[in-house]
Design a protein around this motif. Structure first.
Motif, PDB file in Angstrom:
ATOM      1  N   PRO A 168       0.809  -1.223   0.000  1.00  0.00           N
ATOM      2  CA  PRO A 168       0.000   0.000   0.000  1.00  0.00           C
ATOM      3  C   PRO A 168       0.847   1.280   0.000  1.00  0.00           C
ATOM      4  O   PRO A 168       0.356   2.337  -0.348  1.00  0.00           O
ATOM      5  N   GLN A 169       2.119   1.193   0.371  1.00  0.00           N
ATOM      6  CA  GLN A 169       2.979   2.375   0.408  1.00  0.00           C
ATOM      7  C   GLN A 169       3.802   2.489  -0.876  1.00  0.00           C
ATOM      8  O   GLN A 169       4.876   3.076  -0.885  1.00  0.00           O
ATOM      9  N   SER A 170       3.307   1.902  -1.965  1.00  0.00           N
ATOM     10  CA  SER A 170       3.894   1.975  -3.314  1.00  0.00           C
ATOM     11  C   SER A 170       5.273   1.337  -3.423  1.00  0.00           C
ATOM     12  O   SER A 170       6.048   1.689  -4.304  1.00  0.00           O
ATOM     13  N   HIS A 171       5.598   0.418  -2.561  1.00  0.00           N
ATOM     14  CA  HIS A 171       6.862  -0.317  -2.653  1.00  0.00           C
ATOM     15  C   HIS A 171       6.596  -1.588  -3.432  1.00  0.00           C
ATOM     16  O   HIS A 171       5.690  -2.350  -3.107  1.00  0.00           O
ATOM     17  N   LEU A 227      -2.268 -14.622  -3.205  1.00  0.00           N
ATOM     18  CA  LEU A 227      -2.645 -13.320  -3.749  1.00  0.00           C
ATOM     19  C   LEU A 227      -2.045 -12.170  -2.945  1.00  0.00           C
ATOM     20  O   LEU A 227      -1.902 -11.064  -3.456  1.00  0.00           O
ATOM     21  N   THR A 228      -1.718 -12.423  -1.672  1.00  0.00           N
ATOM     22  CA  THR A 228      -1.093 -11.387  -0.841  1.00  0.00           C
ATOM     23  C   THR A 228       0.197 -11.914  -0.244  1.00  0.00           C
ATOM     24  O   THR A 228       0.353 -13.127  -0.034  1.00  0.00           O
ATOM     25  N   TRP A 229       1.131 -10.991   0.043  1.00  0.00           N
ATOM     26  CA  TRP A 229       2.418 -11.334   0.643  1.00  0.00           C
ATOM     27  C   TRP A 229       2.836 -10.179   1.533  1.00  0.00           C
ATOM     28  O   TRP A 229       2.605  -9.023   1.209  1.00  0.00           O
ATOM     29  N   GLU A 230       3.459 -10.479   2.662  1.00  0.00           N
ATOM     30  CA  GLU A 230       3.865  -9.426   3.588  1.00  0.00           C
ATOM     31  C   GLU A 230       5.069  -8.660   3.031  1.00  0.00           C
ATOM     32  O   GLU A 230       6.066  -9.243   2.638  1.00  0.00           O
ATOM     33  N   CYS A 231       4.966  -7.334   3.014  1.00  0.00           N
ATOM     34  CA  CYS A 231       6.051  -6.485   2.518  1.00  0.00           C
ATOM     35  C   CYS A 231       7.248  -6.593   3.454  1.00  0.00           C
ATOM     36  O   CYS A 231       7.105  -6.519   4.669  1.00  0.00           O
ATOM     37  N   ARG A 232       8.423  -6.765   2.889  1.00  0.00           N
ATOM     38  CA  ARG A 232       9.635  -6.926   3.683  1.00  0.00           C
ATOM     39  C   ARG A 232      10.039  -5.627   4.375  1.00  0.00           C
ATOM     40  O   ARG A 232      10.705  -5.648   5.403  1.00  0.00           O
ATOM     41  N   MET A 233       9.675  -4.486   3.803  1.00  0.00           N
ATOM     42  CA  MET A 233      10.086  -3.205   4.359  1.00  0.00           C
ATOM     43  C   MET A 233       9.083  -2.643   5.359  1.00  0.00           C
ATOM     44  O   MET A 233       9.468  -2.008   6.337  1.00  0.00           O
ATOM     45  N   GLY A 264       5.957  -4.499   6.396  1.00  0.00           N
ATOM     46  CA  GLY A 264       5.199  -5.507   7.140  1.00  0.00           C
ATOM     47  C   GLY A 264       3.717  -5.490   6.839  1.00  0.00           C
ATOM     48  O   GLY A 264       2.942  -6.145   7.519  1.00  0.00           O
ATOM     49  N   THR A 265       3.294  -4.739   5.819  1.00  0.00           N
ATOM     50  CA  THR A 265       1.878  -4.681   5.476  1.00  0.00           C
ATOM     51  C   THR A 265       1.559  -5.727   4.409  1.00  0.00           C
ATOM     52  O   THR A 265       2.439  -6.193   3.703  1.00  0.00           O
ATOM     53  N   ALA A 266       0.286  -6.065   4.308  1.00  0.00           N
ATOM     54  CA  ALA A 266      -0.144  -7.043   3.305  1.00  0.00           C
ATOM     55  C   ALA A 266      -0.059  -6.410   1.926  1.00  0.00           C
ATOM     56  O   ALA A 266      -0.654  -5.368   1.674  1.00  0.00           O
TER      57      ALA A 266
END
Length: 108
Positions: A33-36, A50-56, A58-60
């Motif tokens: 969601p933070q455009s990463h 369909l979803t994966w936790e962002c490494r930077m 921690g959001t879906a």
């Protein structure tokens, strides 16, 4: 090919003559969601979520090429009244209420 160092100081190969090359691999792009944006490698025959936790952050994060995940139907929360009505009928509850009110009036 993997090599293991033995106690004699030489390398013994663990590969066998019939071994195939590396397994099929595919990379899936995700966007948080933070455009990463980031990529996650998966096996060729793996079910890709369909979803994966962002490494930077921690959001879906959602798959860039994927569709929206299905929303599960949520059950409405059960209230105390719902549970009471499952166990007793309305006339039984009226009788219990009257008994408790009579007991409280007698205490006064």
């Amino acid at each position: 090919m993997t090599a293991v160092t033995g106690d004699r100081g030489y390398h013994a190969s663990l590969s066998r003559p019939g071994d195939q090359g590396a397994a099929a691999c595919r990379t899936v792009q995700y966007s948080c969601p933070q455009s990463h944006e980031f990529a996650v490698p998966f096996s060729g025959d793996a079910d890709v979520p369909l979803t994966w936790e962002c490494r930077m952050h921690g959001t879906a994060s959602k798959r860039i090429d994927g569709s929206e995940p299905e929303q599960k139907k949520a059950k409405p929360p059960r209230t105390h009244w719902d549970m009471l009505v499952e166990r007793r009928t309305i006339p039984e509850l009226d009788e219990l209420l009257n008994q408790r009110l009579d007991a409280l009036r007698e205490k006064k």
